[in-house]
Motif scaffolding. Structure first.
Motif, PDB file in Angstrom:
ATOM      1  N   UNK A  70       0.667  -1.300   0.018  1.00 43.31           N
ATOM      2  CA  UNK A  70      -0.063  -0.019   0.227  1.00 43.31           C
ATOM      3  C   UNK A  70       0.804   1.367  -0.043  1.00 43.31           C
ATOM      4  N   UNK A  71       2.070   1.060   0.382  1.00 45.29           N
ATOM      5  CA  UNK A  71       2.906   2.279   0.410  1.00 45.29           C
ATOM      6  C   UNK A  71       3.338   2.559  -1.052  1.00 45.29           C
ATOM      7  N   UNK A  72       3.549   1.743  -1.977  1.00 48.75           N
ATOM      8  CA  UNK A  72       3.764   1.684  -3.392  1.00 48.75           C
ATOM      9  C   UNK A  72       2.625   2.090  -4.259  1.00 48.75           C
ATOM     10  N   UNK A  73       1.550   1.118  -4.099  1.00 46.27           N
ATOM     11  CA  UNK A  73       0.397   1.564  -4.971  1.00 46.27           C
ATOM     12  C   UNK A  73      -0.717   1.751  -4.081  1.00 46.27           C
ATOM     13  N   UNK A  74      -1.415   2.904  -4.403  1.00 46.95           N
ATOM     14  CA  UNK A  74      -2.514   3.444  -3.476  1.00 46.95           C
ATOM     15  C   UNK A  74      -3.739   3.705  -4.650  1.00 46.95           C
ATOM     16  N   UNK A  75      -4.927   3.501  -4.049  1.00 44.96           N
ATOM     17  CA  UNK A  75      -6.127   3.772  -4.630  1.00 44.96           C
ATOM     18  C   UNK A  75      -6.694   5.083  -4.388  1.00 44.96           C
ATOM     19  N   UNK A  76      -7.331   5.734  -5.353  1.00 41.20           N
ATOM     20  CA  UNK A  76      -7.927   6.975  -4.967  1.00 41.20           C
ATOM     21  C   UNK A  76      -9.092   7.019  -4.034  1.00 41.20           C
ATOM     22  N   UNK A  77      -9.533   7.920  -3.328  1.00 42.15           N
ATOM     23  CA  UNK A  77     -10.580   7.978  -2.358  1.00 42.15           C
ATOM     24  C   UNK A  77     -11.918   8.340  -3.295  1.00 42.15           C
ATOM     25  N   UNK A  78     -12.897   7.370  -2.973  1.00 40.99           N
ATOM     26  CA  UNK A  78     -14.138   7.405  -3.693  1.00 40.99           C
ATOM     27  C   UNK A  78     -14.984   8.019  -2.656  1.00 40.99           C
ATOM     28  N   UNK A  79     -16.123   8.891  -2.944  1.00 45.77           N
ATOM     29  CA  UNK A  79     -17.193   9.309  -1.881  1.00 45.77           C
ATOM     30  C   UNK A  79     -16.646   9.290  -0.506  1.00 45.77           C
ATOM     31  N   UNK A  80     -15.331   9.957  -0.196  1.00 49.29           N
ATOM     32  CA  UNK A  80     -15.044   9.995   1.187  1.00 49.29           C
ATOM     33  C   UNK A  80     -14.809   8.320   1.458  1.00 49.29           C
ATOM     34  N   UNK A  81     -14.621   7.530   0.726  1.00 47.00           N
ATOM     35  CA  UNK A  81     -14.278   6.334   1.305  1.00 47.00           C
ATOM     36  C   UNK A  81     -12.750   5.831   1.059  1.00 47.00           C
ATOM     37  N   UNK A  82     -11.978   5.637   1.734  1.00 45.22           N
ATOM     38  CA  UNK A  82     -10.459   5.330   1.760  1.00 45.22           C
ATOM     39  C   UNK A  82     -10.589   3.826   1.511  1.00 45.22           C
ATOM     40  N   UNK A  83     -10.385   3.406   0.241  1.00 43.09           N
ATOM     41  CA  UNK A  83     -10.242   1.902  -0.231  1.00 43.09           C
ATOM     42  C   UNK A  83      -8.980   1.291   0.204  1.00 43.09           C
ATOM     43  N   UNK A  84      -8.073   2.093   0.407  1.00 41.03           N
ATOM     44  CA  UNK A  84      -6.748   1.444   0.927  1.00 41.03           C
ATOM     45  C   UNK A  84      -6.660   0.865   2.268  1.00 41.03           C
ATOM     46  N   UNK A  85      -7.519   1.555   3.144  1.00 42.83           N
ATOM     47  CA  UNK A  85      -7.830   1.125   4.415  1.00 42.83           C
ATOM     48  C   UNK A  85      -8.961  -0.093   4.481  1.00 42.83           C
ATOM     49  N   UNK A  86      -9.952  -0.088   3.716  1.00 42.29           N
ATOM     50  CA  UNK A  86     -10.389  -1.183   3.454  1.00 42.29           C
ATOM     51  C   UNK A  86      -9.692  -2.750   2.942  1.00 42.29           C
TER      52      UNK A  86
END
Length: 129
Positions: A53-69
């Protein structure tokens, strides 16, 4: 149903945990795998997904952080699958140990087995007149 049948959960990999208030009122009830292998697999995959997750991150959709999920949900699902699933009738660590021993003894070591021992094949050519 007046009484709970405890024999239903004897083979379950879960321990029911209940949090009650001082008056005895049920506050929270949940089931959690209590096997040590669950925590080991969860921590290993958590560290793996944290480093990825430090290298590849997903954008935040509708105030939901996909990386934390992905960071918490996916290692939990993998650890639960590892604890609850018996592969070929064996627990996960036993299956992995057997698979690694098979690779070590038969895939990497290609020598022939003769009388329960590994022997090197010797190619001899004899010419007769």
């Amino acid at each position: 149903m007046k009484y709970y049948d405890y024999s239903r959960g004897l083979k379950a990999p879960y321990q029911l945990q209940v949090i009650r208030s001082p008056k005895g009122k049920l506050v929270w009830a949940f089931s959690q795998p209590v096997s040590l292998s669950y925590f080991v697999v969860f921590i290993l995959f958590f560290i793996l997904f944290l480093s990825v997750g430090q290298v590849f991150t997903f954008p935040i959709f509708f105030q939901i952080n996909v990386n934390l999920i992905i960071l918490f949900f996916v290692p939990h699902k993998i650890a639960r699958w590892y604890v609850e699933t018996e592969i070929d009738g064996k627990k996960g660590i036993v299956y992995l140990k057997d698979a690694f021993s098979y690779v070590r003894e038969f895939v990497i070591d290609k020598r022939s087995i003769y009388r329960f021992e590994r022997v090197n094949e010797i190619e001899e050519f004899q010419f007769k007149r």
